[in-house]
Design an enzyme around this catalytic site. Structure first.
Site, PDB file in Angstrom:
ATOM      1  N   SER A 181       0.976  -1.190   0.147  1.00  0.00           N
ATOM      2  CA  SER A 181      -0.027   0.062   0.111  1.00  0.00           C
ATOM      3  C   SER A 181       1.001   1.230   0.283  1.00  0.00           C
ATOM      4  O   SER A 181       1.536   1.553  -0.847  1.00  0.00           O
ATOM      5  CB  SER A 181      -0.857  -0.086   1.374  1.00  0.00           C
ATOM      6  N   THR A 182       0.762   2.199   1.063  1.00  0.00           N
ATOM      7  CA  THR A 182       1.543   3.491   1.166  1.00  0.00           C
ATOM      8  C   THR A 182       3.162   3.244   0.801  1.00  0.00           C
ATOM      9  O   THR A 182       3.537   2.326   1.677  1.00  0.00           O
ATOM     10  CB  THR A 182       1.349   3.959   2.294  1.00  0.00           C
TER      11      THR A 182
ATOM     12  N   ASP B 119      -4.233  -4.825   5.866  1.00  0.00           N
ATOM     13  CA  ASP B 119      -4.811  -5.560   4.751  1.00  0.00           C
ATOM     14  C   ASP B 119      -3.748  -6.592   4.460  1.00  0.00           C
ATOM     15  O   ASP B 119      -2.664  -6.079   4.287  1.00  0.00           O
ATOM     16  CB  ASP B 119      -5.193  -4.737   3.710  1.00  0.00           C
TER      17      ASP B 119
ATOM     18  N   MET C 250       0.011   1.279   4.917  1.00  0.00           N
ATOM     19  CA  MET C 250      -0.747   1.566   5.906  1.00  0.00           C
ATOM     20  C   MET C 250      -1.903   0.637   6.302  1.00  0.00           C
ATOM     21  O   MET C 250      -2.439   0.116   5.513  1.00  0.00           O
ATOM     22  CB  MET C 250      -1.272   3.157   5.880  1.00  0.00           C
TER      23      MET C 250
ATOM     24  N   HIS D 162      -2.822  -1.168  -3.324  1.00  0.00           N
ATOM     25  CA  HIS D 162      -3.954  -0.124  -3.088  1.00  0.00           C
ATOM     26  C   HIS D 162      -3.690   1.076  -3.873  1.00  0.00           C
ATOM     27  O   HIS D 162      -2.855   1.705  -3.738  1.00  0.00           O
ATOM     28  CB  HIS D 162      -4.044   0.353  -1.702  1.00  0.00           C
TER      29      HIS D 162
END
Length: 359
Positions: free
Chosen positions: A180-181, A302, A299, A206
């Protein structure tokens, strides 16, 4: 007393500056300390206000967001969240911004519904909080390769430190990766160490749907394996990387003809679609001990439970270590519940994963 995260907004639209300010100031632990309409004003306000986080418009008159970001990351590195419209043209620019050192990005708010605005404000606050704690790496070199068109780039030749020449692409192993991030650059670094004859790799990052095709094209121009955005029902083949589209979950499914990708428009999981947990769960159920799981910077949580189920099904699992993560969220959650078998730095991840593939 709670220490508030101090935010400087940089956007050429007075309406947008006002809207973002209202949203950020409406959150207890955040405050807007200034707003700038252009790069010149932003530069002065950074010196005088010393903000914790910057929100930066991609397109601005005079010095645009990318040029300003490039200079900022060389002279005064700080956490930056890009604010961009969700268009195909902007997606390329935003990916360059992440390459230049921006922590994350968010679309421009859509003012068509109160509920949409409320969700947007929550997401914006989350991204600003994550940006404040993110590891920001400054840039000491003049300019990124992001301005070079993919066709002019040299595809890296894997060295012995990365890819064993005798690796068997027909090993039956399949690699499943979630991020993600900070993930766009982490995935790129990981794939640069992966040889062309690699096992199939399925990736969930994401990202909004207008960005995933640009992301896949960008990686395809840089990496030795073929990189595509999954369309669903593709046969899962060695030497190919499948990026989940931003609008759907991606799973793996067994058919009479072999393993194929499957897309699902089911409800978001952990507030994400695509969700890493959905991909990892399908890996545990369908591939079992032939799977290799990788969880990179991001972040939230997940992928943690899905990776645990992969490990319980006999898969080998890897997590990025805290020191090399932009945001040590997803890998931390996976590590804490015992889902990660091996934890390692990003620059060693490709070598360790490939070493887990039988020759």
């Amino acid at each position: 007393m709670m220490t508030k995260t101090r935010v400087l907004i940089v956007d050429d639209s007075a309406l947008m500056r006002g809207l973002l300010s209202a949203m950020i100031n409406g959150v207890a632990d955040l405050e807007v300390v200034g707003a700038a309409p252009d790069a010149q004003t932003a530069r002065e306000l950074i010196k005088t206000l010393n903000p914790d986080v910057l929100t930066l418009d991609v397109h601005m008159p005079g010095m645009d967001g990318l040029e300003f970001l490039d200079r900022l990351m060389r002279l005064r590195p700080m956490p930056v969240v890009m604010v961009s419209s969700y268009t195909n043209a902007t997606s390329e620019t935003t990916l360059k911004a992440l390459e230049l050192g921006a922590v994350d990005f968010i679309g421009k708010p859509r003012t068509d519904a109160a509920q949409t605005m409320e969700l947007y404000a929550e997401e914006l606050a989350e991204k600003i909080r994550a940006a404040r704690t993110a590891r920001v790496r400054g840039r000491s070199f003049p300019h990124s390769t992001s301005s070079v068109p993919p066709a002019q780039r040299t595809v890296p030749v894997s060295t012995s430190s990365h890819a064993p020449a005798g690796m068997a692409s027909g090993s039956g192993k399949i690699i499943f990766l979630g991020a993600s991030t900070g993930g766009t650059e982490a995935i790129k670094e990981f794939l640069l160490g992966i040889p062309a004859n690699c096992p199939p790799i399925l990736i969930v990052q994401h990202m909004p749907e207008t960005f995933t095709s640009s992301f896949a094209r960008r990686l395809d121009g840089l990496c030795a394996p073929r990189v595509i955005e999954a369309q669903g029902n593709e046969r899962v083949e060695a030497g190919t990387v499948y990026i989940a589209p931003g609008h759907s979950h991606m799973l793996i499914r067994r058919t009479g003809a072999g393993l194929v990708t499957e897309l699902s428009a089911a409800e978001p999981v952990n507030r994400h679609r695509p969700s890493v947990d959905v991909l990892f769960d399908s890996a545990a159920q369908v591939v079992g001990r032939q799977a290799i799981g990788v969880i990179l910077t991001g972040m939230g949580k997940d992928g943690a439970q899905g990776m645990l189920r992969m490990r319980q099904a006999g898969a080998k699992t890897f997590g990025q270590d805290e020191a090399s993560c932009v945001v040590y969220g997803m890998p931390r959650e996976a590590f804490l519940i015992g889902a990660v078998e091996e934890q390692c730095a990003l620059d060693d991840m490709a070598r360790r994963v490939i070493a887990a593939v039988p020759r």
